[in-house]
Structures are given as C-alpha cells and as structure tokens.
Enzyme design. Structure first.
Site, mmCIF file in Angstrom:
data_model
loop_
_atom_site.group_PDB
_atom_site.id
_atom_site.type_symbol
_atom_site.label_atom_id
_atom_site.label_comp_id
_atom_site.label_asym_id
_atom_site.label_seq_id
_atom_site.Cartn_x
_atom_site.Cartn_y
_atom_site.Cartn_z
ATOM 1 N N GLY A 24 -10.218 -0.134 5.951
ATOM 2 C CA GLY A 24 -11.297 0.869 4.938
ATOM 3 C C GLY A 24 -11.639 1.543 5.094
ATOM 4 O O GLY A 24 -12.214 1.184 6.880
ATOM 5 N N CYS A 30 -0.182 -12.444 3.073
ATOM 6 C CA CYS A 30 0.640 -10.795 2.529
ATOM 7 C C CYS A 30 1.299 -10.997 3.920
ATOM 8 O O CYS A 30 0.662 -11.215 4.747
ATOM 9 C CB CYS A 30 -0.808 -10.467 2.184
ATOM 10 N N ASP A 41 9.730 2.424 12.964
ATOM 11 C CA ASP A 41 8.149 2.799 11.772
ATOM 12 C C ASP A 41 7.930 1.671 11.851
ATOM 13 O O ASP A 41 9.067 0.869 11.099
ATOM 14 C CB ASP A 41 8.414 4.311 10.919
ATOM 15 N N ASP A 42 6.933 1.222 11.025
ATOM 16 C CA ASP A 42 6.475 -0.526 10.550
ATOM 17 C C ASP A 42 7.256 0.412 9.187
ATOM 18 O O ASP A 42 7.318 -1.580 8.577
ATOM 19 C CB ASP A 42 4.812 -0.609 9.835
ATOM 20 N N CYS A 52 -9.374 -3.940 2.404
ATOM 21 C CA CYS A 52 -10.974 -3.669 2.795
ATOM 22 C C CYS A 52 -11.435 -5.123 4.215
ATOM 23 O O CYS A 52 -10.285 -5.793 4.730
ATOM 24 C CB CYS A 52 -11.976 -4.194 1.706
ATOM 25 N N TYR A 70 2.159 -4.866 8.859
ATOM 26 C CA TYR A 70 0.980 -3.459 8.983
ATOM 27 C C TYR A 70 -0.183 -3.523 9.279
ATOM 28 O O TYR A 70 -0.467 -2.405 10.078
ATOM 29 C CB TYR A 70 1.053 -2.449 7.955
ATOM 30 N N SER A 113 1.468 2.623 14.430
ATOM 31 C CA SER A 113 1.866 0.788 14.192
ATOM 32 C C SER A 113 3.701 0.379 14.600
ATOM 33 O O SER A 113 3.559 -0.423 14.196
ATOM 34 C CB SER A 113 1.476 1.681 12.813
ATOM 35 N N CYS A 122 1.595 -3.433 -4.883
ATOM 36 C CA CYS A 122 0.911 -4.741 -4.361
ATOM 37 C C CYS A 122 -0.530 -4.281 -5.481
ATOM 38 O O CYS A 122 -0.731 -3.548 -5.848
ATOM 39 C CB CYS A 122 0.640 -5.042 -3.021
ATOM 40 N N CYS A 179 3.562 -14.269 0.800
ATOM 41 C CA CYS A 179 3.734 -13.558 -0.203
ATOM 42 C C CYS A 179 4.958 -12.136 -0.589
ATOM 43 O O CYS A 179 3.980 -11.630 1.317
ATOM 44 C CB CYS A 179 2.448 -12.861 -0.876
ATOM 45 N N ASN A 221 -12.764 -8.089 0.123
ATOM 46 C CA ASN A 221 -11.285 -7.793 0.579
ATOM 47 C C ASN A 221 -10.239 -8.612 -0.449
ATOM 48 O O ASN A 221 -10.506 -9.855 -0.590
ATOM 49 C CB ASN A 221 -10.901 -8.805 1.586
ATOM 50 N N GLY A 222 -9.308 -8.049 -1.515
ATOM 51 C CA GLY A 222 -8.204 -8.175 -2.267
ATOM 52 C C GLY A 222 -8.796 -7.624 -3.942
ATOM 53 O O GLY A 222 -9.723 -6.360 -3.410
HETATM 54 S S1 SF4 Z 1 2.924 -7.847 -2.737
HETATM 55 FE FE1 SF4 Z 1 3.201 -7.064 -0.769
HETATM 56 S S2 SF4 Z 1 1.357 -6.424 -0.060
HETATM 57 FE FE2 SF4 Z 1 0.645 -7.585 -1.357
HETATM 58 S S3 SF4 Z 1 0.076 -9.243 -0.792
HETATM 59 FE FE3 SF4 Z 1 2.449 -8.940 -1.552
HETATM 60 S S4 SF4 Z 1 3.283 -9.383 0.524
HETATM 61 FE FE4 SF4 Z 1 1.096 -8.582 0.727
#
Ligand code: SF4
Length: 600
Positions: free
Chosen positions: A101, A312, A421-422, A74, A318, A359, A458, A509, A177-178
């Site tokens: 979004g 993230c 590609d991404d 989002c 992307y 992308s 995710c 992450c 967002n999340g």
């Molecule tokens: S799992 Fe992948 S998409 Fe989800 S927050 Fe972690 S790095 Fe980002």
C-alpha cells in the site's frame, strides 16, 4: 500538524512557478487537507512534523502500484514489546510492507495509558521522520500501509483507524488488510443503532472500529469476540487498546498474517519479510478464524469461527514480496517454479528470455531454466517513476507506462525475445512494452504470463480493475495477443500455478481466474470501493441486497462453534489467565446487545 503536505515537493523539487517539474510527481487527492496526528486519546498533542523528503522506497521503485498492475490491499504490522522502541520497529516493519500500500501510512502507539495515532497520505518514508517517531513512545503499536480498496484515498480514510470507546473506557486503534463483503449491511446496522455519528471515515475498516468501540460495558477483548463473527469477507486485522495487542484473520484466511517473536516481545505482520526486517523469528501463521491477544499476561488464542482456509493464490503470483513465505512455501521459489512449468507448457524458439522488471524476474529465471534459453536483462526500470497509479487520466497513465521502462537496445536488437511478466490486467503495459521492444530492434516478441488470464474482479481486497477493464474478460488468448501485438502469447495454466504453489487446491482462492468466489457475494459487495461514500451521498438508497443472505447463497449469520480456546505450542498463557481464557469465548456478546445501548 504538518506544515506542508507530505506530497508537496520541497522548494528544491519544484519547477518554475513552484510547480513540480516531475510530470509523475506524487499528487494527493484534491481537496485533501494536510494532516499528521489524528487521534490522541487522553494525551498531549504531538509535535508537528514538517516537510517530507524525496525518498523513494524500494517498493515504489519496483513499479508496484503502477497503473496497470493489481493494487495490493494493505500491509499491517503490530508489536508488543515493552522496553523496545516500538514506533521504530513498526516503522521498519511498514517499510518492509510498503509494496502492499503506497497511498497512506500510519502508526498508533500506547504507553499503557494513552494511545496516540500518527498517519498521513504518502509513503512510509514521507509520513514519518525521526522527530515524529521519537514522539511516539510506548510499549505496543500497530501500523498500516494503505491502498484503498474501500473508500477514497483521503486523509480521513488513512489508518490506523481510531475511536474512543463509548463511556470513556479507553480507545481502539485498528489496521485492516482485506475487504469486507457485508459492508452495506453493517453500515445500516451501525446507523440504526445510533452509531453513525461515530464514523469518521468511509471505509469498512472504520466500520469495524466503530463496532468495536460501541459498547462501554465490554472490554475490547469481549467486544472483539462479539463483532468478529459479524464480519464477512476478507480481513486480517491488527488492533489495540491501551494495554493489549490483537491480531485476527477471517475464517478463510484470505490475506496473510503471521506471528513472530522478539527477544522481549511479539510481532504480527502481513508477511514474514516484515518479521525478518525487525529481527523477529517466525512462530506461525495466525490461523483462519483465530484471534490472538498479546499483553502483560502473555499470549492468548481463541477461534471465533471454524476455519475454512481459502488463501489468495495471487499473493504467490504478485502481491507478496519474493522473500516472504506463505503456508510454508517460499514466494520466490513458487515464482521460479511457475516459470519452469510455463516453459514446458508453452515452449517457443527464441534467443533470449527477459523479465518485465521486477515482478516478472523470478518466473523469467524459471522459464530460462526450463527452456534452456539464455536469461538476460533487456529492460531497465526507471528508479524514480514508480507511482504512476496516482495519475488520474488514462492518457497520462499510458505515458507513465512508457516512462517507467527503458530498453537495453544493444541486448534487444536482432533477437527473438521471450518476455515474462507476472500478470495482464488491462493490457496497457504489455502493449506499450511489445511496441517498445519492436522499435528497439527485436525480431520477434513472445509474451509469457506467470498467471492464468485475470477475468474476474477481486472483492477480497485487491483492486485489479472493473470486469469491463480486464482485457481477458472480453477476449480469448488470441484476442489478447492481437490486442498487445505480440507474436505469441501464453499463460500458465491454473493447474500449473496451483502445483507451483504446493498448496492444496481446496485451500486456495482462485476467483479472479475462475469466477468461483469462495465467499458468497451479496449484491452490495459488487458496488465497489466507494460503497460507503455512495450511501452517505444517497442515504435512502437501498442496495439490492438480501440481508439474510439466503438469495445470494450467503449462509447468513455465523454460528460460533463452541470450540475450546486453542492452546498453541510455544505460546505462553500464565496459569492465572487460564480462567480468563476459558471465559474468552464464553463472553460472546451479540451485536444485538450493542444495539440495545442508550445513546449518550
Ligand atoms: S479473487 Fe484473486 S486476488 Fe482476490 S483473493 Fe481471490 S485469488 Fe486473490
């Protein structure tokens, strides 16, 4: 109220019999009623809006949101700027965040006495028009663009989420967002405390708003410092009452959120690109575990949890716009560097490097730079087929993939191609792409991917697919190569990706590549985006979850550190607020206090 749903074609757009002639035309969730104004606390109803136009924002044209790509969580935007047209600032801010979004959009405004929310399904340009925005007058606003990661794509689930605070003490509007990971636990607590009827939607975001609005004895600020430590998972929030704009990030800072300065006010947004579009200068990122409060008294900061940054990494791959900067690192520069590194990690002899637009473009440029092989454009994106993700069937999805890219046959014919590609999610896009390039005369097709294989779902706000749908979860690289029909296939290594991002590994992450989830996942978190709807349908169902978190490794309820409120350079806090700010963290009301409320 809208007299025709935003998704409905205008008469000019309709084919014979009033049916859209566009096979990929926007299609709302069946049974969803057309809406517009959703919440008007203490205020006169807004004038309705009429039909929407066929404008297609750039983000949609980019093909983001197509069926075989990760779905962004989002976008959130907030502005506090008395004297400015805050609704239009929010509108343009949301435009810059459209890629995050594309299912629904909404804006809430306050004139210091009333909060009005306007939201609907559709793209930002479909939901709002000049007359709607002119009706949204005020001094502060929050806005939201939605892709559903919890709850269905329905009008009720569009944001900002809105509640009147119990006891008539005002109202709260919130954009999220999340994705929370303790939604089921919180949902049960809300129900047990007699607040279930306050829920108007089936999203974790609405759950947060319900909790914030639950206690008539607390200001929103006081309620926030009690509620925020109860939330697990990923959340970048903007929320407001009649007077104050708030912005906060979870203690891991999984999703981005930045603070910007206007000449006469403040802006918060998911990405720096949204600051740029409204002429705000970047101040800093909202820190993990921090909550900002912005009002006539200035800006105040406090921490509700000790920060443990886990940003993230997929934002760099992307999700974020290329013209956004995250943690001091430009997204475009990161993607070009990924391509350069990919060229060194996975070289191959070829005649031309082409991107999957748009992308894959920066990484393809980097691959060309790193390999010395010429860069060229071999594919053209169909500008008006960007929203195939809303088509329900796999058959039509595959048609959509084929329809959205067109090969430049003169460029492709007789060439050994490297296609960059991404990412690969299900593999449908790449499979169709390789076939199309061969049919267009390519001699060889070598696929290079600017992220490691996506093998894990995710749970923090990005909707890739289920694990079973992820092509790399069941196949090794050679298996995926065969599946998509490429001559060779290679992914950037995780080390290469992290190095390109210039971020310390410990602050990222990477779970969708490694399965190493930095935020513990109770069993309930794995139940998927329709968790709350499932609970509504079967209220007696008790997900197999250890609420204490002991079995899942969740450390349990957060101990709020006795940190002093943090004063940040450049942020203003009037002296008369110093006492109030010092008490900001000392008023930590517990969720138990909310539960002790008598029902009205
Ligand atoms: S799992 Fe992948 S998409 Fe989800 S927050 Fe972690 S790095 Fe980002």
């Amino acid at each position: 109220m809208a007299d025709r749903h935003p998704s409905e074609p205008t008469p000019d757009e309709q084919g014979p019999g009033g049916v859209s002639s566009d096979p990929l035309a926007y299609s709302a969730t069946p049974g969803t009623a057309p809406r517009g104004v959703v919440g008007a606390a203490h205020s006169a109803a807004m004038p309705g809006t009429s039909a929407l136009r066929s404008t297609t924002p750039d983000a949609a044209r980019d093909g983001r949101g197509s069926d075989d790509t990760p779905k962004d969580a989002c976008g959130v935007f907030g502005v506090w700027a008395p004297g400015e047209d805050v609704a239009k600032l929010a509108y343009y801010g949301l435009f810059a965040l459209q890629h995050r979004g594309q299912e629904a959009a909404g804006i809430a405004v306050s004139d210091f006495s009333n909060v009005i929310v306007y939201k609907d399904l559709g793209l930002v340009a479909q939901v709002f028009d000049e007359s709607t925005l002119a009706s949204l007058t005020g001094s502060l606003a929050v806005g939201h663009t939605r892709y559903s990661t919890t709850g269905s794509c329905t009008y009720e689930n569009a944001q900002p989420s809105f509640k009147q605070i119990r006891g008539g003490r005002g109202s709260v509007a919130l954009g999220h967002n999340g994705n929370l990971t303790n939604t089921s636990e919180l949902s049960r607590e809300v129900a047990e405390n007699g607040l279930g009827d306050d829920m108007g939607a089936t999203t974790d975001s609405d759950l947060i708003t319900t909790m914030l609005a639950a206690n008539p004895d607390l200001s929103l600020e006081e309620a926030a410092v009690g509620v925020l430590p109860r939330l697990r998972g990923a959340f970048s929030l903007v929320f407001m009452d009649e007077n104050t704009l708030y912005a906060t990030r979870d203690r891991n800072g999984v999703r981005p959120l930045v603070l910007g300065r206007l000449e006469r006010g403040w802006v918060v947004a998911s990405e720096t690109a949204a600051l740029d579009i409204v002429g705000a200068s970047f101040v800093r990122e909202v820190e993990p575990g921090e909550v900002l409060a912005i009002d006539a008294d200035g800006i105040r900061s406090a921490h509700f949890a000790a920060p443990e940054p886990k940003g993230c990494i997929f934002e760099y791959v992307y999700l974020a716009r290329p013209d956004t900067t995250i943690s001091g690192r430009g997204v475009h520069a990161t993607r070009v560097e990924i391509g350069r590194r990919l060229a060194h990690e996975a070289p191959v002899e070829a005649d031309l490097v082409i991107p999957t637009p748009e992308s894959g473009t920066p990484a393809a440029i980097g691959y060309a730079q790193g390999s010395g092989i010429p860069y060229g454009q071999g594919l053209v994106k169909n500008a008006y087929v960007g929203r195939t993700f809303i088509q329900p069937s796999q058959t039509i999805r595959q048609l959509g993939i084929r329809l959205k890219l067109n090969p430049l046959r003169d460029v492709i014919r007789g060439k050994r191609l490297i296609v960059v590609d991404d990412s690969i999610v299900r593999g449908n896009t790449q499979r169709a792409l390789v076939r199309m390039l061969r049919e267009s005369g390519a001699l060889e097709v070598h696929v290079r991917i600017a992220s490691p294989p996506v093998r894990w779902p995710c749970f923090y706000g990005i909707d890739f697919a289920t694990r079973a749908e992820l092509v790399a979860s069941g196949l090794d690289v050679e298996g995926v190569r065969r599946s998509i029909g490429a001559d060779t296939l290679a992914y950037i290594s995780l080390d290469g990706l992290i190095a390109a991002s210039e971020q310390p590994r410990s602050r990222l992450c990477t779970a969708c590549f490694t399965g190493d989830y930095p935020i513990a996942l109770p069993e309930e978190a794995r139940l998927g985006k329709h968790l709350l709807e499932d609970l509504v349908r079967a209220p007696d169902r008790t997900p197999a979850v250890d609420v204490s978190g002991a079995a899942s490794g969740d450390p349990g309820p957060v101990s709020v550190p006795p940190a002093d409120p943090v004063a940040h350079e450049g942020l203003e806090t009037p002296p008369e607020r110093a006492g109030a700010r010092a008490g900001y963290l000392n008023t930590l009301p517990s969720w138990g206090a909310v539960g002790a409320l008598d029902r009205p």
